[in-house]
Structure formats: structure tokens, C-alpha cells
Design a protein around this motif. Structure first.
Motif, mmCIF file in Angstrom:
data_model
loop_
_atom_site.group_PDB
_atom_site.id
_atom_site.type_symbol
_atom_site.label_atom_id
_atom_site.label_comp_id
_atom_site.label_asym_id
_atom_site.label_seq_id
_atom_site.Cartn_x
_atom_site.Cartn_y
_atom_site.Cartn_z
ATOM 1 N N ASN A 136 0.839 -1.016 0.199
ATOM 2 C CA ASN A 136 -0.223 0.410 -0.227
ATOM 3 C C ASN A 136 0.893 1.301 0.608
ATOM 4 N N ARG A 137 2.014 0.571 -0.516
ATOM 5 C CA ARG A 137 3.125 2.410 -0.002
ATOM 6 C C ARG A 137 3.208 3.293 -1.609
ATOM 7 N N PHE A 138 3.653 4.198 -1.693
ATOM 8 C CA PHE A 138 3.655 4.860 -3.014
ATOM 9 C C PHE A 138 4.783 5.043 -3.463
ATOM 10 N N PRO A 139 5.312 5.100 -4.921
ATOM 11 C CA PRO A 139 6.644 5.158 -5.344
ATOM 12 C C PRO A 139 7.372 6.071 -4.572
ATOM 13 N N HIS A 140 7.690 6.951 -4.290
ATOM 14 C CA HIS A 140 7.516 8.128 -3.560
ATOM 15 C C HIS A 140 8.514 7.358 -2.407
ATOM 16 N N GLU A 141 7.332 6.899 -1.892
ATOM 17 C CA GLU A 141 8.550 6.222 -0.440
ATOM 18 C C GLU A 141 10.026 4.958 -0.942
ATOM 19 N N PHE A 142 9.702 4.854 -2.467
ATOM 20 C CA PHE A 142 11.578 3.791 -2.939
ATOM 21 C C PHE A 142 11.983 4.817 -3.268
ATOM 22 N N SER A 143 13.382 3.925 -2.444
ATOM 23 C CA SER A 143 15.052 4.096 -3.012
ATOM 24 C C SER A 143 14.964 4.082 -5.107
ATOM 25 N N GLY A 144 15.785 4.488 -5.763
ATOM 26 C CA GLY A 144 16.162 4.360 -7.007
ATOM 27 C C GLY A 144 15.781 2.550 -7.345
ATOM 28 N N GLY A 145 16.366 1.739 -6.657
ATOM 29 C CA GLY A 145 16.555 0.249 -7.039
ATOM 30 C C GLY A 145 15.240 0.117 -6.214
ATOM 31 N N GLN A 146 14.792 0.381 -5.194
ATOM 32 C CA GLN A 146 13.254 -0.871 -5.092
ATOM 33 C C GLN A 146 13.041 -0.409 -6.288
ATOM 34 N N ARG A 147 12.292 1.424 -6.841
ATOM 35 C CA ARG A 147 11.926 1.203 -7.665
ATOM 36 C C ARG A 147 12.086 0.641 -8.710
ATOM 37 N N GLN A 148 13.133 0.339 -9.275
ATOM 38 C CA GLN A 148 13.363 -0.535 -10.669
ATOM 39 C C GLN A 148 12.533 -1.607 -9.830
ATOM 40 N N ARG A 149 12.959 -2.339 -9.263
ATOM 41 C CA ARG A 149 12.339 -3.736 -8.508
ATOM 42 C C ARG A 149 10.998 -3.589 -8.706
ATOM 43 N N ILE A 150 9.958 -2.649 -8.400
ATOM 44 C CA ILE A 150 8.753 -2.449 -8.700
ATOM 45 C C ILE A 150 8.672 -2.539 -10.245
ATOM 46 N N GLY A 151 9.726 -2.367 -10.913
ATOM 47 C CA GLY A 151 8.557 -1.862 -12.971
ATOM 48 C C GLY A 151 9.124 -4.033 -13.234
ATOM 49 N N VAL A 152 10.057 -4.187 -12.704
ATOM 50 C CA VAL A 152 10.606 -5.886 -12.420
ATOM 51 C C VAL A 152 9.351 -6.314 -12.374
ATOM 52 N N ALA A 153 8.400 -6.389 -11.185
ATOM 53 C CA ALA A 153 7.341 -7.144 -10.609
ATOM 54 C C ALA A 153 6.367 -6.679 -11.795
ATOM 55 N N ARG A 154 6.207 -5.454 -11.666
ATOM 56 C CA ARG A 154 5.408 -5.103 -12.761
ATOM 57 C C ARG A 154 5.081 -5.927 -14.015
ATOM 58 N N ALA A 155 6.373 -5.759 -14.286
ATOM 59 C CA ALA A 155 6.763 -6.715 -15.958
ATOM 60 C C ALA A 155 6.571 -8.518 -15.667
ATOM 61 N N VAL A 179 19.700 -0.670 -15.551
ATOM 62 C CA VAL A 179 20.488 -0.062 -13.909
ATOM 63 C C VAL A 179 21.614 1.608 -14.221
ATOM 64 N N SER A 180 21.424 1.752 -15.243
ATOM 65 C CA SER A 180 22.088 3.157 -15.641
ATOM 66 C C SER A 180 21.700 4.077 -14.835
ATOM 67 N N ALA A 181 20.211 4.422 -14.503
ATOM 68 C CA ALA A 181 19.936 5.671 -13.656
ATOM 69 C C ALA A 181 19.970 5.386 -11.969
ATOM 70 N N LEU A 182 20.747 4.096 -11.942
ATOM 71 C CA LEU A 182 21.099 3.713 -10.553
ATOM 72 C C LEU A 182 22.456 3.763 -9.922
ATOM 73 N N ASP A 183 22.628 4.199 -8.650
ATOM 74 C CA ASP A 183 23.941 4.491 -8.228
ATOM 75 C C ASP A 183 24.682 3.022 -8.482
ATOM 76 N N VAL A 184 25.150 2.964 -8.582
ATOM 77 C CA VAL A 184 26.530 2.057 -8.487
ATOM 78 C C VAL A 184 27.084 0.645 -7.538
ATOM 79 N N SER A 185 26.323 1.083 -6.606
ATOM 80 C CA SER A 185 26.540 0.181 -5.725
ATOM 81 C C SER A 185 25.326 -1.026 -5.691
ATOM 82 N N ILE A 186 23.990 -0.636 -6.284
ATOM 83 C CA ILE A 186 23.097 -1.193 -6.597
ATOM 84 C C ILE A 186 22.784 -1.707 -7.494
#
Length: 343
Positions: free
Chosen positions: A153-172, A186-193
Motif C-alpha cells: 500500500n505504499r507509493f513510489p516516492h517512498e522507495f529508493s531508486g533500486g527499489q523502484r526498479q524492482r517494482i518495475g520488474v515485478a510489474r513486468a 540500471v544506468s539511472a541507479l547508483d553503482v552500489s546497487i
């Protein structure tokens, strides 16, 4: 390509964006040849990496494959069905089987929808009613991609960039696709993740048997993820081969130049002969007016008059890789590089 049945077959694919000018009548004065005669194939369950410089047409190719853009010409065949100019109704049965993971994990998520709505939305649109209900399935998918199901029940702005991309993967994954086009995921994500997301995609590809077209400009990431690699330059494929064969024995001058630019820390897999730094002269030509013949000739140290008048075909030029194809009149012989790979 491997011996598996072909899932996607693209032949002569083109996409030209018209350029309009003139006053007061806005007439077409030219065209941006973003994709101009592209050929590639993807087998069932295979991961294909598509690499090249920014502006070469990689992302446009991804959108053409998923039919988010209408092709100007060529042919796209998916699972034996021609979908090149298929209507919305004709695409409906296969739309759920071809999904896309976008580059920007925030821009591709609706900020007004909860994560649960975002992930379950594709199931609702495609009339999919999984056992246990859509909410249960959405929570399962969130857990599958490494997120807490309680974040439903959370919204996208409550997640980090890496978590948002995981949401996009789950949607796919919500509609059980057979093919996923990942456009620089992964080009828009921090190198660490970045490695975490790439490893997630690799695990899903292996465990679920999903075919991937992995679009990126980072050669190290592509080598880690992809079984086969296609190199793109100014709207066309210039070389395609098995991962190890392409990285160990590049035959197109452009591919060799790309590999020579890989940082030393990540280039241990590249033979010494291929790591010799090659500095290309000039800029990438404009897709509004690409060079005649071979498009790489204006920056190639091997170019001759033949390169200016004849377009090189994408053909096999010898070597160990049966599927190693190169579009060059004077391909690299690969002796030194093959010796380095065998050492």
C-alpha cells in the motif's frame, strides 16, 4: 544463435522520424534514421545484450520490438506471428507476453498509484485472475523481486531508486511474459546497487526461462548478463556473436574500439591485444545524414573507397563462433586476440 526455437525474429527493421520545417507550411524536409535496416534474433529463454554509444538507436529498437512505436519498415516476427503492423486488437493476445522494463524507475511508475495497484494493474487490464486473487499474486511478486510484501500500500516516492526498479520488474512479471526488453535498467541507479538489480534479472531469466533483450552501454554489465551480444552503430547492427567469442575475439573495428575503452579494473576478460586503447577521431555522424556505404567509415582507420560505396553485409567471416556475424569489408583477423583468449 543457439539451437533453441526462435522466439523473436527482426529483419530489416527501420524507424525514420520525419523532420518538419518551412514557413508557413510545415512540410517534411528530412528524416532522422534512428533505426535503419536492423536484423536480430532472440531464442526462447535466451538473453541478448544490445550495446552501442548513446544515440545509436538502442532504445528506439526496444520500443519497436515491444510495438510501443510503429515501424517505418522491415518485419518483426514473434513466436511465428508477424506483428510488424498489427492492430491493437491483433496485438492483444501477445501484448502480455512482451513486456518492458524502462530506464527511469520513477518516471515509469504512476506516482498516484500504490505499489499494489501498479503491480496488479497489468493483470486487471489483461483479464488475468490468478489463484488466490490479484492482491495475493502482487504480494508474491514483490517478494520475488526482493521487496517486502507489506509495502503493497505504499507509493513510489517512498522507495529508493533500486527499489523502484524492482517494482518495475515485478510489474513486468505480473502477466508471465516470455520476452522482456530491459532498456538500460540500471544506468539511472547508483553503482552500489546496479549489481543487485542485474543479479535479480539474471536469476529471474534463469529460473523462469524468460527471454531478455538487455539494452545497455556498459560492456561489463552486458557481459555479466547476456549469453549473446549485438553491437549497434548509427541504427544498424555491426557485429553479433556469443558473449565469450565477441569479447575474446572482436572482428569489427568499432567493437574493438569499444572494448579498448573498458576500464582496466573490469577488463580482465579482454585479451591484451584487444585492450590496446583505440582513440576514434571525429564525432558520431548525424542520423539525419548518415555516411554512404559503411556508416563507421568516417571514424575507421581501415576505411577505403570500397567502404564509401558499398554497404557491408552482416555475414559470418570465419572463426570458432558459428553465429559470429560481422558487417565489415576488412574485419579483424583476430590472430593476436584469439591467441590471448586461448592463453
Amino acid at each position: 544463435m543457439s539451437g533453441k526455437d526462435p522466439l523473436l525474429d527482426v529483419t530489416g527493421l527501420t524507424k525514420h522520424f520525419p523532420v518538419r520545417g518551412g514557413f508557413p507550411v510545415r512540410r517534411t524536409v528530412g528524416a532522422v534514421r534512428a533505426v535503419d535496416g536492423l536484423d536480430l534474433t532472440v531464442a526462447e529463454g535466451e538473453s541478448l545484450g544490445l550495446v552501442g554509444e548513446s544515440g545509436c538507436g538502442k532504445s528506439t529498437t526496444g520500443r519497436l520490438i515491444t510495438r510501443l512505436l510503429e515501424p517505418t519498415g522491415g518485419r518483426i516476427t514473434y513466436a511465428g506471428q508477424d506483428i510488424t503492423h498489427a492492430s491493437r486488437r491483433e496485438l492483444a493476445p501477445v501484448r502480455s507476453e512482451i513486456q518492458m522494463v524502462f530506464q527511469d524507475p520513477y518516471a515509469s511508475l504512476n506516482p498516484r498509484h500504490t505499489v499494489g495497484k501498479i503491480v496488479s494493474g497489468p493483470m486487471e487490464i489483461n483479464g488475468i485472475d490468478p489463484k488466490g486473487g490479484r492482491e495475493r499474486r502482487a504480494r508474491e511478486l514483490l517478494e520475488l523481486v526482493g521487496l517486502n510484501p507489506e509495502h503493497y500500500n505504499r507509493f513510489p516516492h517512498e522507495f529508493s531508486g533500486g527499489q523502484r526498479q524492482r517494482i518495475g520488474v515485478a510489474r513486468a512479471l505480473a502477466v508471465s511474459p516470455r520476452l522482456i526488453v530491459a532498456d538500460e535498467p540500471v544506468s539511472a541507479l547508483d553503482v552500489s546497487i546496479q549489481a543487485q538489480v542485474v543479479n535479480l534479472l539474471q536469476t529471474l531469466q534463469r529460473d523462469l526461462g524468460i527471454a531478455f533483450v538487455f539494452i545497455a552501454h556498459d560492456l561489463a554489465i552486458v557481459r555479466h548478463f547476456s549469453q549473446r551480444v549485438a553491437v549497434m552503430y548509427l541504427g544498424r547492427i555491426v557485429e553479433t556473436a556469443d558473449r565469450d567469442d565477441l569479447y575474446g575475439n572482436p572482428r569489427h573495428p568499432y567493437t574493438r574500439a569499444l572494448l579498448s575503452a573498458v576500464p582496466e579494473a573490469t577488463a580482465s576478460h579482454v585479451p591484451a591485444a584487444a585492450r590496446e586503447r583505440i582513440r576514434l577521431t571525429g564525432d558520431v555522424p548525424s542520423p539525419l545524414d548518415p555516411p554512404s556505404g559503411c556508416r563507421f567509415r568516417t571514424r575507421c582507420w581501415k576505411a577505403t573507397e570500397l567502404c564509401a560505396v558499398e554497404v557491408p553485409a552482416l555475414v559470418r567471416v570465419g572463426g570458432n563462433g558459428v553465429g559470429h556475424l560481422t558487417a565489415c569489408h576488412y574485419p579483424e583477423v583476430g590472430r593476436a586476440m584469439a591467441a590471448g583468449a586461448a592463453a
